[in-house]
Scaffold this active site. Sequence first.
Site, short mmCIF file in Angstrom:
data_model
loop_
_atom_site.label_atom_id
_atom_site.label_comp_id
_atom_site.label_asym_id
_atom_site.label_seq_id
_atom_site.Cartn_x
_atom_site.Cartn_y
_atom_site.Cartn_z
N LYS A 44 0.82 -1.21 0.00
CA LYS A 44 0.00 0.00 0.00
C LYS A 44 0.86 1.27 0.00
O LYS A 44 0.58 2.20 -0.74
CB LYS A 44 -0.95 0.03 1.21
CG LYS A 44 -1.95 -1.13 1.22
CD LYS A 44 -2.98 -0.97 2.34
CE LYS A 44 -2.37 -1.07 3.72
NZ LYS A 44 -1.93 -2.43 4.10
N ARG A 73 -9.89 0.51 9.05
CA ARG A 73 -9.47 -0.86 9.30
C ARG A 73 -10.53 -1.64 10.07
O ARG A 73 -10.31 -2.82 10.37
CB ARG A 73 -8.21 -0.83 10.14
CG ARG A 73 -6.94 -1.30 9.43
CD ARG A 73 -5.80 -1.17 10.42
NE ARG A 73 -4.62 -1.88 10.07
CZ ARG A 73 -3.59 -1.35 9.41
NH1 ARG A 73 -3.63 -0.12 8.96
NH2 ARG A 73 -2.53 -2.06 9.20
N ARG A 92 11.37 -6.37 4.34
CA ARG A 92 11.27 -4.95 4.65
C ARG A 92 11.89 -4.64 6.02
O ARG A 92 12.43 -3.55 6.23
CB ARG A 92 9.78 -4.56 4.63
CG ARG A 92 9.49 -3.13 5.02
CD ARG A 92 8.03 -2.77 4.79
NE ARG A 92 7.17 -3.23 5.87
CZ ARG A 92 5.84 -3.07 5.89
NH1 ARG A 92 5.22 -2.49 4.88
NH2 ARG A 92 5.12 -3.51 6.89
N ARG A 94 11.23 -1.31 11.87
CA ARG A 94 9.97 -1.44 12.60
C ARG A 94 9.97 -2.71 13.44
O ARG A 94 10.14 -3.81 12.92
CB ARG A 94 8.80 -1.48 11.61
CG ARG A 94 8.44 -0.12 11.05
CD ARG A 94 7.40 -0.22 9.95
NE ARG A 94 6.18 -0.91 10.35
CZ ARG A 94 5.09 -0.97 9.60
NH1 ARG A 94 5.06 -0.36 8.43
NH2 ARG A 94 4.02 -1.62 10.02
N ARG A 143 -0.63 -9.73 13.02
CA ARG A 143 -1.19 -8.61 12.25
C ARG A 143 -2.08 -9.13 11.12
O ARG A 143 -3.14 -8.56 10.83
CB ARG A 143 -0.06 -7.74 11.68
CG ARG A 143 0.55 -6.84 12.76
CD ARG A 143 1.95 -6.40 12.42
NE ARG A 143 2.03 -5.60 11.22
CZ ARG A 143 3.16 -5.42 10.53
NH1 ARG A 143 4.29 -5.97 10.93
NH2 ARG A 143 3.15 -4.68 9.44
P1 ADP Z 1 0.84 -2.57 7.95
O1 ADP Z 1 -0.30 -2.34 7.03
O2 ADP Z 1 2.10 -2.99 7.27
O3 ADP Z 1 0.50 -3.45 9.12
P2 ADP Z 1 0.60 0.16 8.96
O4 ADP Z 1 1.73 1.09 8.91
O5 ADP Z 1 -0.59 0.44 8.11
O6 ADP Z 1 1.27 -1.22 8.60
O7 ADP Z 1 0.10 -0.02 10.44
C1 ADP Z 1 0.97 -0.36 11.50
C2 ADP Z 1 0.18 -0.54 12.79
O8 ADP Z 1 -0.44 0.71 13.15
C3 ADP Z 1 -0.97 -1.54 12.74
O9 ADP Z 1 -0.55 -2.88 12.96
C4 ADP Z 1 -1.87 -1.01 13.87
O10 ADP Z 1 -1.37 -1.39 15.14
C5 ADP Z 1 -1.71 0.49 13.77
N1 ADP Z 1 -2.76 1.09 12.89
C6 ADP Z 1 -2.58 1.64 11.67
N2 ADP Z 1 -3.75 2.06 11.15
C7 ADP Z 1 -4.72 1.74 12.05
C8 ADP Z 1 -6.13 1.87 12.10
N3 ADP Z 1 -6.82 2.42 11.07
N4 ADP Z 1 -6.79 1.42 13.19
C9 ADP Z 1 -6.13 0.87 14.21
N5 ADP Z 1 -4.80 0.69 14.24
C10 ADP Z 1 -4.09 1.11 13.17
#
Ligand code: ADP
Length: 189
Positions: A14, A89, A128, A134, A146
């Site tokens: 993404k 999400r 990554r 991270r 996740r």
């Molecule tokens: P990825 O899609 O690779 O898991 P992101 O950078 O989108 O990584 O998100 C990292 C973390 O941030 C998620 O695992 C979650 O803990 C938190 N997070 C991100 N966006 C949301 C959301 N919309 N609602 C709740 N938690 C979120």
Amino acid sequence: MLNIVLFGPPGAGKGTQAARLVEKYNLVHLSTGDIFRANIKGETELGKLAKQYIDKGELVPDEVTIGMLESEVEKTDHAKGFIFDGFPRTTFQAEALDKFLDDKRTEITIMVALDVDDDELVKRILLRAKDSGRADDADESIIRNRIEVYNRHTAVVADYYAEKNKFKKIDGLGSINEISERLYNAIGA
Ligand code: ADP
């Protein structure tokens, strides 16, 4: 406005594709993950709170995430549109976003989802992890969690947009350029 939700599991690509869509359509990119990480780095209260969830691969609570996202939108002037990346999400977040945009006399144009299988996701995220620094990328059990959280809470958000005829799924395997082309075709604007 052109408001795109870029959807898909962790590691689907993404972030990479969002950068291209921003260029192509001149949109504002809002990645909730990036905003949380900036807050963690800056040691803000929001960052401290979010870190407790992110490090375990859990979702940050809806109220916190929605409040943060809305305040980021409010900070933006004269946007031609937004790319929401990592948001919504949960169905609750999707409903909140709809209400919020409706108050602003706009709406989500389309959700485009990148489709990638679980084993490929784990491979990509572990790769990554070598540069991302991270904590949630470095440990396979956190990555699996996740993906499980995604399958349990997030995947259904696609149905929410599908019911409104706003959902398109594209194959997330291939070169970065091929995938961008598929996205441009799906968005079509
Ligand atoms: P990825 O899609 O690779 O898991 P992101 O950078 O989108 O990584 O998100 C990292 C973390 O941030 C998620 O695992 C979650 O803990 C938190 N997070 C991100 N966006 C949301 C959301 N919309 N609602 C709740 N938690 C979120």
